[in-house]
Scaffold this active site. Structure first.
Site, PDB file in Angstrom:
ATOM      1  N   ASP A   4       0.866  -1.180   0.000  1.00 48.38           N
ATOM      2  CA  ASP A   4       0.000   0.000   0.000  1.00 48.38           C
ATOM      3  C   ASP A   4       0.901   1.228   0.000  1.00 48.38           C
ATOM      4  O   ASP A   4       1.706   1.402   0.910  1.00 48.38           O
ATOM      5  CB  ASP A   4      -0.855  -0.049   1.284  1.00 48.38           C
ATOM      6  CG  ASP A   4      -1.988   0.953   1.252  1.00 48.38           C
ATOM      7  OD1 ASP A   4      -2.002   1.817   0.358  1.00 48.38           O
ATOM      8  OD2 ASP A   4      -2.858   0.864   2.145  1.00 48.38           O
ATOM      9  N   GLU A  99      -2.256   0.177  -4.767  1.00 48.94           N
ATOM     10  CA  GLU A  99      -2.247  -1.024  -3.925  1.00 48.94           C
ATOM     11  C   GLU A  99      -2.163  -2.273  -4.784  1.00 48.94           C
ATOM     12  O   GLU A  99      -2.771  -2.333  -5.849  1.00 48.94           O
ATOM     13  CB  GLU A  99      -3.570  -1.135  -3.148  1.00 48.94           C
ATOM     14  CG  GLU A  99      -3.614  -0.370  -1.860  1.00 48.94           C
ATOM     15  CD  GLU A  99      -4.946  -0.577  -1.178  1.00 48.94           C
ATOM     16  OE1 GLU A  99      -5.307  -1.737  -0.928  1.00 48.94           O
ATOM     17  OE2 GLU A  99      -5.622   0.432  -0.928  1.00 48.94           O
TER      18      GLU A  99
END
Length: 403
Positions: A4, A99
């Site tokens: 992330d 992500e």
DNA sequence: TCTGGGGTCCTAGGACCC
DNA sequence: TCTGGGGTCCTAGGACCC
């Protein structure tokens, strides 16, 4: 492994403009009516959060620097990042622009350990792009996503199988990806507050309350997630293509609304042609000034992809709507998609229209959106979309010859 | 100086057919 | 002196994710 990027849009802006580094920065949309898309780590302690209005953000942080989103830049940086991931495993599932999930179980022997892979990825992203990320490593996607959230920024968190039960016992259910505000409230009303409680709750009762997702909730509470990491080739085909826009001001005049629909239809049509899809269902979405939102859909006699056909369908639906308030947002969406492998239309007039579309698409691809457009669009104010293009998907959309 | 835009999945009711 | 049951398709809305 779940990766992330930290405050992605804001961090990219700070990287490309040194004057913004170390300062509270928020990336916002390009239009007047917008929200905070991302806040930098300097802005977060003041309470600036994604989704806030600009007014609210400035109240909390008067020295906040607002930067309009540069989606082309984020898309480009995203594709660079995704390319780095590919060097460590072919099983990369792009989850959003910033992500991804990586299945590294097949790469461990080659690279030595998951920790080494994580550190290699981190250092490459830092040296090449000047960005940091948080990484979670766990036995499945649910837990990896949870783990990457636990240390920010620049974190690395492991969740071992043996410690899962301890970790989940007192964890609030809303921390799990897939359990949002409403589900949290509903589970709370059953006396379920933590993942431990969720995992022990009788499945039959969950099923009675939540239907098909009941059993899934139970598994989530136990930290179980059987879903595999899907590379772009394995991902299911896109099911709908749509665009919507909040208007600069609320609009009541039907002819003005029709012009915005033409613009939306053109954006949807272009993307449908780029993906080589046509669709049988057109959905019109309206949001009134008071934020109440509704949609109406209609099935076409044949699958369509020309902007003009989409426009006509949208206007036909719109003509059946009696406006109760000024309109704040308009949306047009194409669904029941068919993937066209044969490019040849059946009839001569279709062929001419398709060639026209293709020529216009080519010009606009090269010189920017709305370089060439229908005359009636000239009167539309605030033209242009600010969409994150799907180019950051490593190989684009399936079955498409682009890229 | 109120509240973005891109999606997926699920539900529930009604029409329709055999 | 009462009105089945199963299945598909369509529509609209809502929850959830980034």
């Amino acid at each position: 492994m779940h990766i992330d990027m930290n405050a992605f849009f804001a961090a990219v802006e700070q990287q490309s403009n040194p004057a913004l580094r170390g300062k509270p920065v928020a990336v916002v949309g390009n239009q007047k009516r917008t929200i905070i898309l991302t806040a930098s780590y300097e802005a977060r302690p003041c309470g600036v959060k994604t989704g806030m209005t600009l007014y609210e953000a400035r109240q909390k942080c008067p020295q906040l620097q607002l930067v309009p989103a540069n989606n082309r830049l984020y898309t480009y940086v995203s594709s660079q990042i995704m390319r780095i991931f590919q060097d460590y495993t072919p099983l990369v599932e792009v989850f959003s622009v910033d992500e991804a999930f990586l299945d590294i179980s097949g790469s461990l022997r080659y690279f030595g350990s998951s920790e080494r892979i994580a550190n290699l990825i981190k250092s490459r992203i830092r040296t090449r792009l000047g960005l940091t990320c948080s990484i979670g490593i766990a036995p499945n996607k649910l837990l990896a996503k949870l783990a990457s959230d636990m240390r920010k920024p620049d974190g690395l968190t492991f969740v071992q199988l043996e410690t899962v039960a301890d970790l989940l016992e007192d964890l609030p259910i809303g921390e799990l990806c897939g359990i949002g505000r409403k589900t949290t409230r509903k589970l709370n009303s059953l006396g379920i507050y933590t993942c431990g409680e969720l995992g022990r709750f009788p499945v039959t009762k969950l099923k009675a309350q939540f239907g098909i997702i009941g059993p899934r909730l139970s598994l989530m509470g136990q930290g179980i997630d059987p879903s595999p990491v899907l590379s772009p080739e394995q991902e299911p085909e896109v099911k709908t293509v749509g665009h919507s826009m909040t208007l600069q001001q609320d609009v009541s005049a039907r002819e003005d609304i029709a012009r915005f629909l033409l613009q939306l239809a053109e954006m949807v049509g272009r993307r449908a042609r780029r993906y080589a899809v046509s669709g049988r269902t057109v959905t019109l979405t309206l949001r009134y000034a008071d934020f109440s939102t509704f949609s109406r859909q209609q099935i076409q006699s044949t699958a369509i992809f020309c902007s003009e056909d989409i426009y006509r369908a949208a206007v036909k639906i719109f003509d059946s709507v009696f406006l109760l308030q000024p309109v704040r947002l308009l949306g047009v969406r194409l669904s029941s998609l068919l993937y066209r492998d044969c490019q040849l239309p059946l009839f001569e007039p279709d062929l001419r229209r398709e060639r026209l579309s293709a020529s216009l698409d080519q010009i606009n691809d090269r010189h920017g959106e709305f370089t060439v457009m229908s005359g009636s669009l000239l009167e539309v104010k605030g033209k242009g979309s600010h969409v994150i293009s799907p180019a950051w998907r490593p190989r684009g959309i399936r079955n498409v010859g682009v890229q």
